[in-house]
Design an enzyme around this catalytic site. Structure first.
Site, PDB file in Angstrom:
ATOM      1  N   GLY A 103       0.799  -1.278   0.082  1.00  0.00           N
ATOM      2  CA  GLY A 103      -0.169   0.023   0.006  1.00  0.00           C
ATOM      3  C   GLY A 103       0.722   1.333  -0.027  1.00  0.00           C
ATOM      4  O   GLY A 103       0.582   2.130   0.781  1.00  0.00           O
ATOM      5  N   SER A 143       1.386   3.217  -2.504  1.00  0.00           N
ATOM      6  CA  SER A 143       1.067   4.383  -3.441  1.00  0.00           C
ATOM      7  C   SER A 143       0.726   5.887  -2.742  1.00  0.00           C
ATOM      8  O   SER A 143       0.585   6.805  -3.585  1.00  0.00           O
ATOM      9  CB  SER A 143       0.023   4.092  -4.363  1.00  0.00           C
ATOM     10  OG  SER A 143      -1.118   3.490  -3.560  1.00  0.00           O
ATOM     11  N   SER A 144       0.167   5.812  -1.708  1.00  0.00           N
ATOM     12  CA  SER A 144      -0.144   7.070  -1.013  1.00  0.00           C
ATOM     13  C   SER A 144      -0.139   6.994   0.421  1.00  0.00           C
ATOM     14  O   SER A 144      -0.021   5.978   1.203  1.00  0.00           O
ATOM     15  CB  SER A 144      -1.707   7.482  -1.302  1.00  0.00           C
ATOM     16  OG  SER A 144      -2.502   6.407  -0.991  1.00  0.00           O
ATOM     17  N   ASP A 192      -2.252  -7.908  -5.012  1.00  0.00           N
ATOM     18  CA  ASP A 192      -3.482  -7.675  -4.586  1.00  0.00           C
ATOM     19  C   ASP A 192      -3.891  -8.597  -3.301  1.00  0.00           C
ATOM     20  O   ASP A 192      -3.701  -9.870  -3.509  1.00  0.00           O
ATOM     21  CB  ASP A 192      -4.869  -8.029  -5.814  1.00  0.00           C
ATOM     22  CG  ASP A 192      -6.202  -7.802  -5.263  1.00  0.00           C
ATOM     23  OD1 ASP A 192      -6.462  -7.679  -4.438  1.00  0.00           O
ATOM     24  OD2 ASP A 192      -6.789  -7.645  -6.329  1.00  0.00           O
ATOM     25  N   SER A 226      -1.266  -1.408  12.240  1.00  0.00           N
ATOM     26  CA  SER A 226      -2.541  -1.754  12.789  1.00  0.00           C
ATOM     27  C   SER A 226      -3.592  -0.496  12.934  1.00  0.00           C
ATOM     28  O   SER A 226      -3.630   0.280  11.973  1.00  0.00           O
ATOM     29  CB  SER A 226      -2.652  -2.536  14.095  1.00  0.00           C
ATOM     30  OG  SER A 226      -1.819  -1.933  15.116  1.00  0.00           O
ATOM     31  N   TYR A 243     -13.746  -2.194  11.479  1.00  0.00           N
ATOM     32  CA  TYR A 243     -12.598  -1.910  11.363  1.00  0.00           C
ATOM     33  C   TYR A 243     -11.866  -2.254  12.648  1.00  0.00           C
ATOM     34  O   TYR A 243     -10.592  -2.666  12.522  1.00  0.00           O
ATOM     35  CB  TYR A 243     -12.466  -0.467  11.018  1.00  0.00           C
ATOM     36  CG  TYR A 243     -11.067   0.196  10.820  1.00  0.00           C
ATOM     37  CD1 TYR A 243     -10.553  -0.067   9.625  1.00  0.00           C
ATOM     38  CD2 TYR A 243     -10.462   0.987  11.747  1.00  0.00           C
ATOM     39  CE1 TYR A 243      -9.099   0.366   9.447  1.00  0.00           C
ATOM     40  CE2 TYR A 243      -9.236   1.466  11.497  1.00  0.00           C
ATOM     41  CZ  TYR A 243      -8.662   1.198  10.365  1.00  0.00           C
ATOM     42  OH  TYR A 243      -7.158   1.529  10.092  1.00  0.00           O
ATOM     43  N   SER A 244     -12.232  -1.642  13.723  1.00  0.00           N
ATOM     44  CA  SER A 244     -11.819  -2.040  15.029  1.00  0.00           C
ATOM     45  C   SER A 244     -11.349  -3.533  15.163  1.00  0.00           C
ATOM     46  O   SER A 244     -10.374  -4.085  15.585  1.00  0.00           O
ATOM     47  CB  SER A 244     -12.347  -1.557  16.317  1.00  0.00           C
ATOM     48  OG  SER A 244     -12.803  -0.164  16.308  1.00  0.00           O
ATOM     49  N   ALA A 245     -12.539  -4.372  14.881  1.00  0.00           N
ATOM     50  CA  ALA A 245     -12.363  -5.704  14.996  1.00  0.00           C
ATOM     51  C   ALA A 245     -10.829  -6.467  14.011  1.00  0.00           C
ATOM     52  O   ALA A 245     -10.252  -7.215  14.479  1.00  0.00           O
ATOM     53  CB  ALA A 245     -13.388  -6.599  14.511  1.00  0.00           C
ATOM     54  N   LYS A 262      -8.369  -4.700  12.836  1.00  0.00           N
ATOM     55  CA  LYS A 262      -7.130  -4.298  13.647  1.00  0.00           C
ATOM     56  C   LYS A 262      -6.842  -4.845  15.087  1.00  0.00           C
ATOM     57  O   LYS A 262      -5.512  -5.282  15.160  1.00  0.00           O
ATOM     58  CB  LYS A 262      -7.033  -2.809  13.339  1.00  0.00           C
ATOM     59  CG  LYS A 262      -7.264  -2.083  12.195  1.00  0.00           C
ATOM     60  CD  LYS A 262      -6.105  -2.448  11.215  1.00  0.00           C
ATOM     61  CE  LYS A 262      -5.962  -1.506  10.159  1.00  0.00           C
ATOM     62  NZ  LYS A 262      -4.768  -1.967   9.202  1.00  0.00           N
ATOM     63  N   THR A 303      -4.447  11.567   5.673  1.00  0.00           N
ATOM     64  CA  THR A 303      -4.116  10.569   4.373  1.00  0.00           C
ATOM     65  C   THR A 303      -5.475  10.447   3.646  1.00  0.00           C
ATOM     66  O   THR A 303      -6.340  11.269   3.972  1.00  0.00           O
ATOM     67  CB  THR A 303      -3.911   9.103   4.865  1.00  0.00           C
ATOM     68  OG1 THR A 303      -4.945   8.462   5.629  1.00  0.00           O
ATOM     69  CG2 THR A 303      -2.578   9.189   6.028  1.00  0.00           C
TER      70      THR A 303
END
Length: 267
Positions: A9, A11-12, A50, A128, A142-144, A146, A177
């Site tokens: 990841g 690229s940015s 990917d 994370s 999302y939390s789960a 990470k 970001t």
């Protein structure tokens, strides 16, 4: 010997900052993207990868080993955001988030391990999130994802100890970001019991990112960890309050901490 680093990841955002910083400190850096041809202007080489496709993972690692003969550092940075009430978030999107943020990084670790074990050396850093230390409202998936990455890092550390392979996690807070642009948002459904609370929480999250600092501190921390022969299991990088929130959870009574989060999100 110049060390070879793979940053997913790149690229940015945080990944790009990490890759650029390491390049400036005499590392041979390779980044990854699903569409590397779009980033030919970057100062480091981009490989196609990917996280949802096993063959893509294996091919990227094989290509890098063919080019350099080794992989000294893996920075598992690629990830995706997801928001929504747990009740209303499509299960397919929840599973996709786990594939991107947990199963993909885990499979990439497993793919580079034989290379690092043959070298009798290696460093793996999982990016994370401070959100992984707590179940945040409307960011539960999302939390789960990470949190799972944090926990599995601990298990890997013990299993890999005999092979001179260091592994740790770094949890960032909010940084400036483009994660909000690529985040999956479950729609705010008119008439939903969550319409008001979810809508106001989305606005609050976006305002946090808009006011966030640059990801430069993350890159500095990654550089520091790579230089450390015995890194800790977990690191957090963010504002004082974001890092202190982790400490508070460890010491406050559970219901007090829960009430603190509800007050923060005005719920």
């Amino acid at each position: 010997m110049i060390q070879v680093v793979l940053v997913t990841g790149a690229s940015s955002g945080i990944g790009r900052e990490i890759a650029t910083t390491l390049l400036g400190h005499n590392y041979k850096v390779y980044g990854t993207s699903r569409n590397p041809e779009r980033y030919a202007d970057l100062p480091f080489t981009m490989l196609q990868l990917d996280l949802h496709k096993s063959e893509s993972l294996k091919r990227a690692v094989a290509d890098l080993v063919k080019l350099e003969g080794r992989i000294d550092v893996l920075v598992n940075n690629a990830g995706a955001g997801i928001t929504g009430p747990l009740e209303e978030t499509p299960m397919a999107e929840s599973k996709k988030a786990f594939d991107t943020n947990f199963f993909g990084p885990m499979q990439l670790i497993n793919t580079v391990l034989p290379v690092m074990r043959a070298q009798n050396s290696g460093c793996i850093i999982n990016i994370s999130s401070i959100a992984g230390y707590m179940g945040l409202p409307f960011r539960g998936i999302y939390s789960a994802t990470k949190s799972a990455l944090e926990i599995i890092t601990e298990a890997y550390r013990i299993e890999l100890a005999p092979y001179n392979i260091r592994i740790c996690s770094v949890a960032p807070g909010d940084f400036a970001t483009n994660i909000a642009a690529g985040r999956y948002h479950a729609p705010v459904i008119p008439g939903s019991p969550y319409a008001q609370t979810y809508g106001q929480t989305l606005a609050l999250m976006d305002s946090h990112v808009a006011r966030a600092p640059s990801p430069e501190p993350m890159a500095k921390k990654i550089l520091e960890i790579i230089h450390d022969s015995s890194p800790r299991p977990h690191y957090a990088v963010g504002t004082w309050l974001q890092k202190f929130s982790i400490v508070l959870k460890a010491f406050l009574p559970q219901k007090v901490y829960e009430r603190m989060l509800r007050n923060h999100y005005k719920l």
